[in-house]
Write an enzyme that holds these catalytic residues in place. Structure first.
Site, PDB file in Angstrom:
ATOM      1  N   THR A  17       0.836  -1.199   0.000  1.00  0.00           N
ATOM      2  CA  THR A  17       0.000   0.000   0.000  1.00  0.00           C
ATOM      3  C   THR A  17       0.872   1.251   0.000  1.00  0.00           C
ATOM      4  O   THR A  17       0.372   2.351   0.221  1.00  0.00           O
ATOM      5  CB  THR A  17      -0.905   0.031   1.250  1.00  0.00           C
ATOM      6  N   ARG A  43       4.268   2.365  -2.279  1.00  0.00           N
ATOM      7  CA  ARG A  43       4.523   2.839  -3.634  1.00  0.00           C
ATOM      8  C   ARG A  43       4.830   1.634  -4.510  1.00  0.00           C
ATOM      9  O   ARG A  43       5.557   0.717  -4.107  1.00  0.00           O
ATOM     10  CB  ARG A  43       5.699   3.832  -3.672  1.00  0.00           C
ATOM     11  N   ALA A  50      -6.501   2.762  -0.849  1.00  0.00           N
ATOM     12  CA  ALA A  50      -6.240   2.630   0.590  1.00  0.00           C
ATOM     13  C   ALA A  50      -6.193   3.980   1.282  1.00  0.00           C
ATOM     14  O   ALA A  50      -6.637   4.117   2.425  1.00  0.00           O
ATOM     15  CB  ALA A  50      -4.935   1.868   0.825  1.00  0.00           C
ATOM     16  N   HIS A  69      -5.644   1.949  -6.045  1.00  0.00           N
ATOM     17  CA  HIS A  69      -5.055   2.977  -5.177  1.00  0.00           C
ATOM     18  C   HIS A  69      -6.143   3.633  -4.315  1.00  0.00           C
ATOM     19  O   HIS A  69      -6.324   4.856  -4.326  1.00  0.00           O
ATOM     20  CB  HIS A  69      -4.319   4.036  -6.012  1.00  0.00           C
ATOM     21  N   ASP A 100      -2.335  -2.442  -3.823  1.00  0.00           N
ATOM     22  CA  ASP A 100      -3.153  -1.242  -4.001  1.00  0.00           C
ATOM     23  C   ASP A 100      -2.393  -0.187  -4.793  1.00  0.00           C
ATOM     24  O   ASP A 100      -2.989   0.783  -5.242  1.00  0.00           O
ATOM     25  CB  ASP A 100      -3.570  -0.670  -2.643  1.00  0.00           C
ATOM     26  N   GLU A 152       1.234   3.222 -12.744  1.00  0.00           N
ATOM     27  CA  GLU A 152      -0.092   3.309 -12.148  1.00  0.00           C
ATOM     28  C   GLU A 152      -0.980   4.218 -12.990  1.00  0.00           C
ATOM     29  O   GLU A 152      -0.613   5.382 -13.195  1.00  0.00           O
ATOM     30  CB  GLU A 152       0.043   3.850 -10.728  1.00  0.00           C
TER      31      GLU A 152
END
Length: 335
Positions: free
Chosen positions: A244, A246, A295, A293, A269, A274
């Protein structure tokens, strides 16, 4: 009555109502003179430049433009930046520190939902929820007779990589559970680990001995691919990697190879890049649980970030010390 300091929003304009809903905005405006209709998404618009000339406090958030020397020259009265989000690395330049401008961040408030997400995933992974759910869907029946050796959270070893704000909050959340929690962090000594209630291990030993590994280190030059092919190879068969932090902390090509062999599972996550490209194997591998992403603070959680900075504004204007001041000396090794 003391005159309220002039303040200016600097963020993506659509975020202001969510981060500062009416009651919070009212509290903010009680201590600073700020116009919610004037939001700096860049610092070139004439009205924004005019406002900058008298701005003493910048209330920033996601989408804040960089505070380079030219912007700071246009804001000669600026004395504080209150960031209603997490990391300030993307827009705070060295010139901000050189000019003695105080910077505060809601990173600690943002750590809370990330730690909650990680806790949930650790407990679900310990029960093998992801695989058993898929098995039940395929069979249309229970995939077990009530006894599943190796499944459960009793005494399971959880390794935390990074005693960041999220890592420390997660350690607190794990405390009531019957888990064996260890920590790897080069900036933490045995005495501090003891205060946190965990056992300190070198990273390789943590990876080698953990059932579940949760990553909470910042992205720096040193942590890129921190979990590479060699370190993934250290993880025990059946272990779960949760990220969670990077995406760049993990070598995704090496991770995919281990997932394809069914030796490991992963909860991601964050990814690198990304979002993932459409053809990424991580979308389809049954032992990869990938979320978008989410979280960190989203939806109704972002008001917690606004509240943290409203409280900082109240401290600032009352003459009290900022509670969440960013220390430039440790910024490079934090998120």
């Amino acid at each position: 009555m003391t005159e309220r300091p002039h303040a200016l929003f600097a963020m993506t304009a659509r975020n202001v109502p969510a981060v500062f809903p009416p009651r919070l905005l009212e509290r903010l405006r009680a201590c600073v003179d700020i116009d919610p209709a004037l939001v700096a998404e860049d610092f070139t618009a004439p009205r924004v430049r005019q406002a900058l000339a008298r701005t003493e406090v910048l209330v920033t958030g996601w989408g804040c433009p960089r505070l380079d020397p030219a912007v700071l020259d246009a804001a000669p009265r600026l004395r504080a930046v209150l960031h209603a989000a997490g990391s300030v690395k993307g827009f705070v330049t060295p010139e901000v520190w050189r000019r003695g401008i105080a910077v505060s961040s809601a990173a600690e408030a943002n750590a809370r939902p990330v730690a909650e997400y990680a806790l949930a995933m650790i407990l679900l992974a310990g029960k093998d929820v992801f695989a058993l759910r898929d098995d039940m869907r395929a069979r249309r029946a229970f995939p077990h007779d009530g006894v599943l050796p190796g499944v459960g959270n009793h005494g399971r070893r959880v390794g935390i990589v990074g005693a960041s704000r999220v890592g420390r909050r997660l350690i607190e959340l794990l405390r009531p559970h019957d888990l064996d929690v260890t920590l790897a962090d080069p900036y933490v000594d045995d005495a501090e680990a003891a205060r946190l209630g965990v056992r300190l291990l070198p990273l390789d030993d943590l990876l080698r001995t953990s059932d579940i590994v949760s990553l909470h280190a910042p992205r720096t030059a040193e942590t890129r691919h921190l979990v590479d092919a060699r370190r993934l190879g250290l993880m025990r068969d059946g272990a779960v990697l949760i990220n969670t932090a990077r995406g760049a902390l993990v070598d995704h090509d090496a991770l995919v190879a281990h997932l394809r062999s069914a030796r490991l599972s992963a909860v991601l996550d964050v990814t690198d890049p990304e979002p993932l490209p459409p053809g990424s194997a991580l979308y389809d591998l049954p032992n990869a649980f990938v979320t978008p992403h989410l979280a960190g603070s989203l939806g109704n959680e972002v008001a917690r970030l606004g509240r943290a900075m409203v409280e900082e504004a109240e401290r600032l204007t009352s003459g009290a010390a900022l509670r969440h001041a960013v220390d430039p000396a440790v910024l490079e090794r934090t998120a």
